[in-house]
Design an enzyme around this catalytic site. Structure first.
Site, PDB file in Angstrom:
ATOM      1  N   ASP A  11       0.840  -1.208   0.000  1.00 45.66           N
ATOM      2  CA  ASP A  11       0.000   0.000   0.000  1.00 45.66           C
ATOM      3  C   ASP A  11       0.870   1.252   0.000  1.00 45.66           C
ATOM      4  OD1 ASP A  11      -2.298   1.898   1.077  1.00 45.66           O
ATOM      5  OD2 ASP A  11      -3.281   0.002   0.619  1.00 45.66           O
ATOM      6  N   ASP A  47      -6.058   4.627  -5.688  1.00 44.86           N
ATOM      7  CA  ASP A  47      -6.661   5.402  -4.594  1.00 44.86           C
ATOM      8  C   ASP A  47      -6.918   6.843  -5.023  1.00 44.86           C
ATOM      9  OD1 ASP A  47      -7.572   5.972  -2.049  1.00 44.86           O
ATOM     10  OD2 ASP A  47      -5.761   5.278  -1.017  1.00 44.86           O
ATOM     11  N   ASP A  62     -12.988   2.399   4.268  1.00 47.44           N
ATOM     12  CA  ASP A  62     -11.817   2.286   5.145  1.00 47.44           C
ATOM     13  C   ASP A  62     -12.202   1.669   6.483  1.00 47.44           C
ATOM     14  OD1 ASP A  62      -9.927   3.186   3.462  1.00 47.44           O
ATOM     15  OD2 ASP A  62      -9.773   5.204   4.293  1.00 47.44           O
TER      16      ASP A  62
HETATM   17  C1  DGJ Z   1      -7.024   5.450   1.793  1.00 45.73           C
HETATM   18  C2  DGJ Z   1      -7.376   4.028   1.500  1.00 45.73           C
HETATM   19  O1  DGJ Z   1      -8.752   3.846   1.560  1.00 45.73           O
HETATM   20  C3  DGJ Z   1      -6.631   3.137   2.474  1.00 45.73           C
HETATM   21  O2  DGJ Z   1      -7.015   1.804   2.300  1.00 45.73           O
HETATM   22  C4  DGJ Z   1      -5.163   3.322   2.269  1.00 45.73           C
HETATM   23  O3  DGJ Z   1      -4.794   2.857   0.995  1.00 45.73           O
HETATM   24  C5  DGJ Z   1      -4.795   4.777   2.441  1.00 45.73           C
HETATM   25  N1  DGJ Z   1      -5.609   5.626   1.639  1.00 45.73           N
HETATM   26  C6  DGJ Z   1      -3.346   5.008   2.103  1.00 45.73           C
HETATM   27  O4  DGJ Z   1      -3.017   6.327   2.140  1.00 45.73           O
END
Ligand code: DGJ
Length: 789
Positions: free
Chosen positions: A374, A486, A554
């Site tokens: 990530d 993202d 999230d």
């Molecule tokens: C937001 C995403 O929804 C998370 O899963 C993660 O990837 C963070 N950003 C990383 O900055």
């Protein structure tokens, strides 16, 4: 040509008919050439008398405006119209608003011609749209309307996807005048319904609590659901259901709508003074205006709708089939998705190559198939203030580089995936140093910020070209099997140096985004892309045209996820919902939930683990291994089965079912929100069970931590176990109970009409091996399958 209605007959009656498997959509060209919606509902006989569906008016209507002197009884305000414009007596929200001359907006579109073709020809000007693989899958109606005075043409396209009873609809406006005109609103779809006895269901929330179900009575006036933040948003998803007040999962009438669009949208549900309903969906007119030069066309994004007379579950499953068959495309269409492990909540920005390899090895040992690296692998990205745009590896963290890491992950036996946030730029970045004007900001104004970052101006071709080449390089170097795309802020300070009219910004951005995504997906057809926008801030059909799955939220707290995934499931199939098992206490809510329950909820999604799997104790590792084995065994059913909501929090429970097409196999989630004492008999009833089948019903075996019993352990322990003592810790770590294991054989009629009486839950009066110990947020999965009697 419509295969079943002879064209001459249809034209004589001036009725155009689209038939799905179970539904029919009928349009009438009335005597003045206006298009009326005659009927949208359960499929009618072909010899049905249609005259009773027509307006029946022999006297005027109060202060209403009659269409013209020859047609004083045609009151547009009280007609069910396929499109609407201001100025001719329809006082409801107009679908098309165009400003011409000195601010005039009156228009009057009437029928010019139509044709019906097999299949779905691609709609010009749309980068994200539905599709068919074979012409047999759909039939498309193209109707052309013209304004009575000006050379403005409105083409409306309706595609009936016959397999799933979903209609896609869009409009194209052509400016045949010699002047520019300004489009102030152009809804993609309008559906006028003859009565107003509806409940409006919308899917609203915010970050970490996306798409919760909101149901309310339709009231006089206008109910508006919309987004103005540049993305479809976690605030209000574009999906809407209109349900009869008595509609349930399995009974009653309901319409469902959605929009294939990732930007600002608006849905209007208007209860009119004549107690009719107008529904509209499309680009949000707030902040939107489009200058259409002479001879130019504007295409509205596609909208979709379905109708069900057997409850909202059918509307949902229609939408699910539509998404799986006509939105998701490419190599991952109907392909089982790998179980992944993502390092984000295990490490956040703080990792090294060794740490990543350790995590990956632990994941592999437990059965994980894909490792995802990530945020934090690039530039100087040790926190979220820096480096977006600098898509080269951080050699302090990953000294061997991306290819080296990817090779090592592949050697372990895992697929490798990488996180990117292409649309963004940090002020602290080399990219910003080189191209400060690429960030969306208004010259001379201090820009607003979101997560310390700015958005790149994707309306500019050179920015899009740069992004395609920068991302291609990352995907190639990392040998990516999977990419998490993202997007972590919403829009402010809208401005482009591109020189177009700024009311066009939002829509041009979305078109730019689709251009970039489309090019990359084409260049890397085998990569599994997962969309993400701070979780589910851009969970929509536009993104799903490019990326077959989206990170749902999230928030991975199992309890919250029951409402997030449950709400999402109204309009989107399980195969599109990323769902991870994360640590307890949960990082978003600090709630403690047992690992089995976290899995049970995540299993009704595309499963992943987002925690330090290496830090689990031996028992927990065994549990996770068993979970992944179970998931893989049932993955086809879990990801692509028919999904139904049986209970959405009523009686403290959430119950979901996935079933195969003939209902010979089902998996049921039974999730208890809060525990209650002295609960009466609980019943597991599956209304979808086939009465003629016999079924076995089995509990997925689970483990129960002994710690759940607290000091009750002293009732059976030969030595006193102190609450904080080391013995307690040793027991908690090493002793787990097997859950009760129910196995029943039951006839389908009993399962469907009455249900099974489940083993009693623990309620303070004793414990046996059959006692179900759920506690707060506890759950079970039941496997139900056909057996020969
Ligand atoms: C937001 C995403 O929804 C998370 O899963 C993660 O990837 C963070 N950003 C990383 O900055």
């Amino acid at each position: 040509m419509d295969s079943e209605v002879p064209m001459e007959k249809a034209l004589k009656e001036r009725i155009i008919r689209l038939d799905g498997k179970n539904t029919a959509y009928l349009i009438r060209v009335n005597s003045t050439g206006h298009l009326e919606n005659l009927y949208y509902g359960k499929r009618l006989r072909h010899d049905a008398t249609l005259e009773p569906l027509m307006q029946n008016r022999s006297v005027g209507l109060g202060t209403s405006v009659g269409y013209d002197e020859q047609n004083p009884l045609l009151i547009l305000d009280a007609a069910c119209l396929e499109t609407s414009t201001p100025g001719k007596g329809d006082f409801r929200t107009p679908a098309v608003v165009v400003e011409y001359d000195n601010g005039m907006t009156t228009l009057d579109f009437v029928y010019n011609s139509h044709r019906i073709v097999k299949g779905k020809p691609p709609i010009k000007g749309l980068l994200a749209q539905s599709y068919v693989e074979k012409d047999e899958e759909a039939v498309t109606l193209q109707i052309q309307l013209r304004d009575k005075k000006l050379p403005l043409v409105l083409q409306m396209y309706y595609t009936m996807f016959t397999d799933c009873d979903v209609i896609a609809k869009t409009c194209i406006l052509t400016n045949g005048t010699k002047e520019s005109i300004t489009i102030r609103n152009m809804a993609s779809l309008q559906l006028d319904l003859p009565d107003s006895n509806w409940d409006v269901v919308s899917f609203d929330g915010a970050w970490a609590r996306e798409r919760s179900v909101n149901r309310r009575r339709l009231q006089a006036g206008i109910t508006e659901i919309s987004s103005t933040c540049g993305v479809s948003s976690a605030f209000h998803n574009p999906a809407i259901f209109l349900e009869r007040p008595d509609c349930t999962a399995t009974k009653g009438e309901c319409y469902a709508f959605n929009l294939i669009y990732s930007g600002n949208h608006r849905q209007i549900i208007e209860k009119t003074p004549y107690s009719m309903t107008r529904f509209q969906t499309g680009i949000n007119p707030q902040g939107f205006s489009w200058v259409l030069g002479p001879g130019r066309e504007f295409t509205a994004p596609e909208a979709v709708m379905t109708y069900s007379f057997t409850g909202n579950a059918t509307a949902s499953t229609n939408m699910h089939s539509f998404v799986n068959n006509h939105i998701v495309r490419g190599a991952w269409k109907y392909r089982q998705r790998p179980v992944l492990c993502n390092n984000w909540e295990a490490t956040y920005f703080n990792f090294s190559e060794d740490r990543i390899i350790d995590l990956a090895k632990s994941a592999y040992d437990l059965g994980v198939e894909l490792f995802v690296l990530d945020d934090g692998w690039f530039g100087q990205r040790d926190n979220d203030t820096t480096s977006l745009g600098d898509w080269f590896v951080n050699t302090k963290k990953l000294p061997g580089g991306l290819t080296h890491l990817a090779d090592n992950i592949h050697k372990i036996g895992l697929l490798f995936g990488i996180w990117v946030e292409p649309e963004m730029i940090s002020r602290l970045s080399r990219l910003y140093d080189r191209h400060p004007d690429w960030a969306i900001m208004i010259p001379g104004r201090k820009p607003s910020v979101g997560r310390n970052q700015f958005i790149l101006d994707l309306t500019r071709k050179e920015v899009r070209d740069y992004l395609v080449s920068a991302m291609s390089e990352v995907f190639r170097l990392s040998k990516a099997d999977y990419v998490k795309w993202d997007m972590n802020r919403v829009f402010s300070d809208l401005y482009s140096t591109n020189g177009f009219f700024m009311g066009e910004f939002g829509h041009r951005y979305v078109q730019g985004l689709y251009d970039v995504m489309g090019r990359l997906v084409k260049e890397f057809p085998n990569i599994l892309f997962e969309g993400c926008a701070s979780g589910g801030n851009r969970f929509d059909l536009g993104i799903l045209c490019f990326m077959p799955q989206i990170w749902t939220s999230d928030n991975s707290d199992a309890c919250c996820r029951t409402s997030i995934q449950g709400g999402t499931s109204y309009a989107y199939p399980v195969s599109t919902m990323g769902a991870h098992v994360s640590a307890s206490p949960n990082h978003q809510t600090l709630r403690k939930t047992d690992i089995e329950s976290r899995f049970n909820v995540a299993a009704f999604g595309v499963l992943g683990y987002e925690m330090d799997l290496g830090a689990l104790n031996a028992h927990e590792k065994q549990i996770v291994k068993g979970q992944i084995e179970f998931y893989k065994k049932h993955r086809a059913l879990l990801q692509f089965g028919r999904f139904y909501r049986l209970s959405e929090g009523e009686d403290n429970r959430v119950r979901w079912v996935v079933a195969n097409t003939d209902f010979s196999e089902m998996l049921v989630l039974d999730f208890q929100i809060l525990n209650q004492s002295n609960i009466s008999q609980e019943i597991l009833r599956i209304p979808f069970a086939r009465p003629e089948f016999d079924y076995a019903v089995e509990t997925r075996p689970q483990k129960i931590p002994i710690s759940q019993f607290g000091s009750l352990i002293n009732l059976i322990s030969p030595v006193q176990v102190k609450a904080d003592g080391s013995l307690r810790k040793i027991i908690d770590k090493n002793v787990m109970l097997n859950s009760e294991s129910e196995r029943r054989v039951v006839s389908g009629d009993v399962l469907a009409y009455s249900g099974i009486r489940l083993s009693p839950q623990y309620s303070g009066t004793g414990f046996s091996l059959d006692t179900r110990v759920l506690g707060d947020f506890g759950s079970r999965i039941y496997h139900i399958f056909r057996v020969e009697s």
